[in-house]
Design an enzyme around this catalytic site. Sequence first.
Site, PDB file in Angstrom:
ATOM      1  N   LYS A  28      -0.877   1.690  -9.543  1.00 55.21           N
ATOM      2  CA  LYS A  28      -0.769   2.863  -8.824  1.00 55.21           C
ATOM      3  C   LYS A  28      -2.283   2.406  -7.952  1.00 55.21           C
ATOM      4  CE  LYS A  28       0.216   7.876  -6.992  1.00 55.21           C
ATOM      5  NZ  LYS A  28      -0.901   7.491  -5.892  1.00 55.21           N
ATOM      6  N   TRP A  29      -1.432   1.899  -6.709  1.00 55.13           N
ATOM      7  CA  TRP A  29      -3.172   1.607  -6.134  1.00 55.13           C
ATOM      8  C   TRP A  29      -3.097   2.485  -5.197  1.00 55.13           C
ATOM      9  CZ3 TRP A  29      -4.447  -3.431  -8.144  1.00 55.13           C
ATOM     10  CH2 TRP A  29      -3.710  -4.015  -8.152  1.00 55.13           C
TER      11      TRP A  29
END
Length: 351
Positions: A28-29
């Site tokens: 999850k950037w």
Amino acid sequence: MSPSAILAMEARPESELPRDKGWQFEPKWDGFRCLAIRDGDAVELLGRSGKSLARYFPDMVASLRALKPKRFMLDGELAIPVGKVLSFDALQLRLHPAASRVNRLAAETPSILIVFDLLQTPRGTDLAARPLSERRTALEAFFAALNDAPSLRLSPATEKRAEAERWLKRAGGGELDGVIAKRLDDPYRPGERAMVKIKCLRTADCVVGGFRYAANSRQVGSLLLGLFNDQGKLDHVGFTSGISDEQRPALTRKVEALKGGRGFTGDAPGGPSRWSTERSAKWEPLKLELVAEVRYDHVTGDRFRHGTRFVRWRPDKRPDQCTLEQLQQEARPSHLFVPQKGRIVRTRVAL
């Protein structure tokens, strides 16, 4: 799928990674969610709300327009690398009304798009109804066909829970915001919370350097948290506001008894920002006697990104023992960074 009607698929929070089979895990950037759409010379960047981000990221618009494929719809995360980490602060600076400033920032700190889904192929085929496993294969083929796309990155993916656990342990300090889990057999569900997001929660012991009253009230609304920097000054690092109505009167008495102290002696709350209001600039400084343990999920620039959750008071700990080192240790770069240009990576994250 009509670009004007689509919203990004959302995620619901869970406390741990799924344990059953049939899941794909992705980092999850730490960026801005973005649907990147090209149709000939027309390029659009849609944020999570469905509003356009194109004017704030002219560099990305130009990069997508320069690609060989003339038609596509990608789901990804806009990010700005600064050194070896992604800078959320640099992203926020782009949200400025002056085009001249946006263009200058675009030249100084170019953005990248970390892509994790393909919703429309260059041939115009709509993939939204296809299972994720097919869309991922098509996405990897899309990247393999790109000759030179320095502003695009293919987000890694794995079906191994152990690998996702390793990513999760390193999240929260400047590149990853957690892990996303998606069912391999699921279609793309616009606007639905059909994915799962998992964050790594940590705790820190902070000095309560001040507080704010709740709106239209003389009871405490939030506690302002601080940590001592290397110069021995107390910097404001965030807040905690999860206070129940039952707790509020006693907490108000507790903090009002300490009013009149120096409060924050380093970076203080209420500095100018695009989110500041007259009320948010007002706060009450306290004598530095209270230490609170709080739970948080992400650190950006020596500050908690989101509001924290109060855990307990720490009367056993001196305020001067609460230092920024608690956050800096977790914000130091690890070997988990931005994926390489155009490289197909399924189980490793590489710079």
